[in-house]
Design a protein around this motif. Structure first.
Motif, short mmCIF file in Angstrom:
data_model
loop_
_atom_site.label_atom_id
_atom_site.label_comp_id
_atom_site.label_asym_id
_atom_site.label_seq_id
_atom_site.Cartn_x
_atom_site.Cartn_y
_atom_site.Cartn_z
N PRO A 1 6.93 -16.74 -3.39
CA PRO A 1 5.72 -16.42 -4.13
C PRO A 1 5.87 -16.50 -5.65
CG PRO A 1 5.98 -14.89 -2.32
CD PRO A 1 7.23 -15.73 -2.36
N ALA A 2 7.00 -16.02 -6.18
CA ALA A 2 7.18 -16.02 -7.64
C ALA A 2 7.12 -17.44 -8.20
CB ALA A 2 8.50 -15.36 -8.00
N GLU B 1 -1.81 -10.73 -19.83
CA GLU B 1 -0.37 -10.58 -19.67
C GLU B 1 -0.07 -9.26 -18.95
OE1 GLU B 1 1.62 -12.99 -20.26
OE2 GLU B 1 0.05 -14.22 -21.17
N GLY B 2 1.03 -9.26 -18.21
CA GLY B 2 1.42 -8.04 -17.49
C GLY B 2 2.89 -8.09 -17.15
N PHE B 3 3.36 -7.05 -16.48
CA PHE B 3 4.78 -6.96 -16.14
C PHE B 3 5.11 -7.73 -14.86
CE2 PHE B 3 3.92 -3.04 -18.58
CZ PHE B 3 4.82 -3.24 -19.61
N SER B 4 4.11 -8.00 -14.03
CA SER B 4 4.36 -8.70 -12.77
C SER B 4 4.02 -10.18 -12.93
CB SER B 4 3.54 -8.09 -11.64
OG SER B 4 2.17 -8.37 -11.82
N SER B 5 4.33 -10.95 -11.89
CA SER B 5 4.05 -12.38 -11.93
C SER B 5 2.64 -12.70 -11.45
CB SER B 5 5.07 -13.13 -11.06
OG SER B 5 5.14 -12.56 -9.76
N VAL B 6 1.88 -11.69 -11.05
CA VAL B 6 0.51 -11.89 -10.58
C VAL B 6 -0.34 -12.48 -11.70
CG1 VAL B 6 -1.57 -10.68 -9.83
CG2 VAL B 6 0.63 -10.06 -8.85
N VAL B 7 -1.20 -13.42 -11.34
CA VAL B 7 -2.05 -14.09 -12.33
C VAL B 7 -3.37 -13.33 -12.45
CG1 VAL B 7 -3.23 -16.22 -12.95
CG2 VAL B 7 -1.00 -16.32 -11.81
N LEU C 1 -6.20 -13.52 -9.48
CA LEU C 1 -6.24 -14.77 -8.72
C LEU C 1 -4.97 -14.88 -7.89
CD1 LEU C 1 -7.55 -17.12 -11.56
CD2 LEU C 1 -8.86 -16.32 -9.59
N VAL C 2 -5.12 -14.91 -6.58
CA VAL C 2 -3.96 -14.84 -5.69
C VAL C 2 -3.89 -16.07 -4.78
CG1 VAL C 2 -2.70 -13.43 -4.04
CG2 VAL C 2 -4.23 -12.33 -5.68
N PRO C 3 -2.90 -16.93 -4.97
CA PRO C 3 -2.69 -18.03 -4.02
C PRO C 3 -2.46 -17.47 -2.62
CG PRO C 3 -1.41 -18.38 -6.02
CD PRO C 3 -1.94 -16.98 -6.09
N SER D 1 3.85 -11.08 -4.93
CA SER D 1 5.08 -10.43 -5.36
C SER D 1 6.14 -11.51 -5.58
CB SER D 1 5.56 -9.41 -4.32
OG SER D 1 5.97 -10.06 -3.14
N ASN D 2 7.35 -11.12 -5.87
CA ASN D 2 8.38 -12.11 -6.18
C ASN D 2 8.88 -12.86 -4.95
OD1 ASN D 2 8.41 -11.78 -8.94
ND2 ASN D 2 9.94 -10.15 -8.89
#
Length: 366
Positions: free
Chosen positions: A139-140, A167-173, A188-190, A231-232
């Protein structure tokens, strides 16, 4: 404030609940149009990502978690014929491909690993190193590719005045979308959609339950589930189509389940949890609704709005007070596990006050 009478409830529905529906419907249409344009351009750049449809407030790719916080799933293409993995093995890599001496932790109940070989058909792009490590779809890495595409498409679609990356601490868009009324945060989640397949580890429905009926159960399961890249390492299981089917025809027996849900959602936004990105969303309330429907499966349990509504609020209060809300399909999962305990205590206090003296606000409270 107004006492919790039938007349007051009717007025509250007309003045607040119906108004919310109109405002949110308009905002959904505006956001959906922008995100459709954005994802169409992304799909043209990378065929692994599919453009979302523009099908109104009931778009199954969109969840309105609050009026200003949406979750939109972006379907991934080129993977079909899913089968569950039979063999468990350890992973010794970081989300970016570096080697580790100790294995990565196992996924939680709502998560799983995903190997490209779990699909009988997969296009070559899913075997490339930009998304794949040792046969795993990571996922990351997918989110990194997706974020770059989003950034490029915002510019190429000339949407810089309407859409910006958060911007944020996670890789989520996450993006901020400007609408005429207010700014909406959109996650936005693939997503890999897996229709017609139900996970073996999801033991639902539970034995000796009378809601939903067996026909509805079979219908729900026939719509399968999704895997979200949020998540990663691990893919998150999602049952948005199943939840949508459960919500459909909820009151075919003339009950007031949906009305209870809508009024509770409005009170959450007006009084109990008023922030734009609150600790409780409509998804949490939906879980409370499902659990209450299962515990009270008969039509007679939903004839009196006052009784049924307070029953649902008591259930919500219990969950928030105990900081434990089970996912309806995965009962060992606590949806409040990572929630801020102080915020939960504040909400629990407001719910307790309401239950002691149920009154409806005439205006939104801060």
């Amino acid at each position: 404030m107004k006492s919790f009478t039938e007349e007051a409830v009717e007025q509250y529905i007309q003045n607040k609940v119906d108004l919310r529906h109109r405002i949110v419907s308009k905002t959904v249409a505006e956001v959906q149009q922008i995100i459709q344009q954005l994802t169409t351009d992304i799909s043209n750049k990378d065929a692994r990502f599919q453009a979302i449809s523009n099908s109104g407030i009931h778009n199954q790719n969109m969840k309105v978690l609050t009026p200003s916080y949406f979750l939109i799933t972006v379907p991934l293409l080129g993977l079909s014929g899913y089968k569950e993995s039979q063999v468990r093995h350890w992973r010794y890599y970081t989300a970016h491909g570096a080697k580790l001496l100790s294995p990565v932790r196992d996924p939680e109940e709502l998560q799983q690993w995903l190997e490209v070989e779990q699909f009988s058909k997969s296009i070559q792009q899913w075997h490339e190193t930009d998304v794949n490590i040792e046969g795993d779809l990571v996922p990351a890495k997918i989110l990194t590719v997706f974020r770059e595409l989003v950034e490029k498409s915002i510019t190429s679609c000339k949407l810089t005045d309407k859409v910006s990356i958060l911007e944020g601490f996670s890789s989520v868009v996450r993006v901020a979308v400007e609408t005429p009324a207010y700014q909406v945060e959109v996650e936005l989640v693939p997503t890999i959609e897996i229709p017609t397949c139900w996970p073996r580890k999801i033991k639902w429905p539970r034995c000796f339950r009378h809601w939903p009926c067996q026909d509805k159960v079979q219908c729900v399961k026939s719509f399968g589930f999704d895997l979200l890249a949020s998540s990663n390492y691990h893919w998150q299981l999602s049952f948005s189509r199943a939840e949508h089917i459960l919500m459909e025809g909820l009151d075919e027996d003339g009950g007031c389940r949906m009305l209870c849900y809508r009024v509770m959602r409005q009170l959450k936004e007006d009084v109990w949890c008023v922030r734009s990105k609150p600790i409780l969303t409509s998804f949490h309330l939906q879980m409370v609704l499902f659990w209450t429907c299962e515990k009270y499966p008969h039509s007679k349990d939903w004839r009196c709005f006052h009784t049924a509504f307070l029953r649902m609020v008591r259930k919500l209060h219990k969950c928030v007070s105990q900081r434990f809300l089970k996912h309806y399909f995965i009962r060992d999962t606590n949806l409040l596990k990572y929630a801020n305990t102080n915020d939960l205590d504040v909400v629990a206090g407001k719910l307790a006050v309401f239950l002691e003296n149920p009154i409806l606000p005439l205006e939104c409270e801060e």
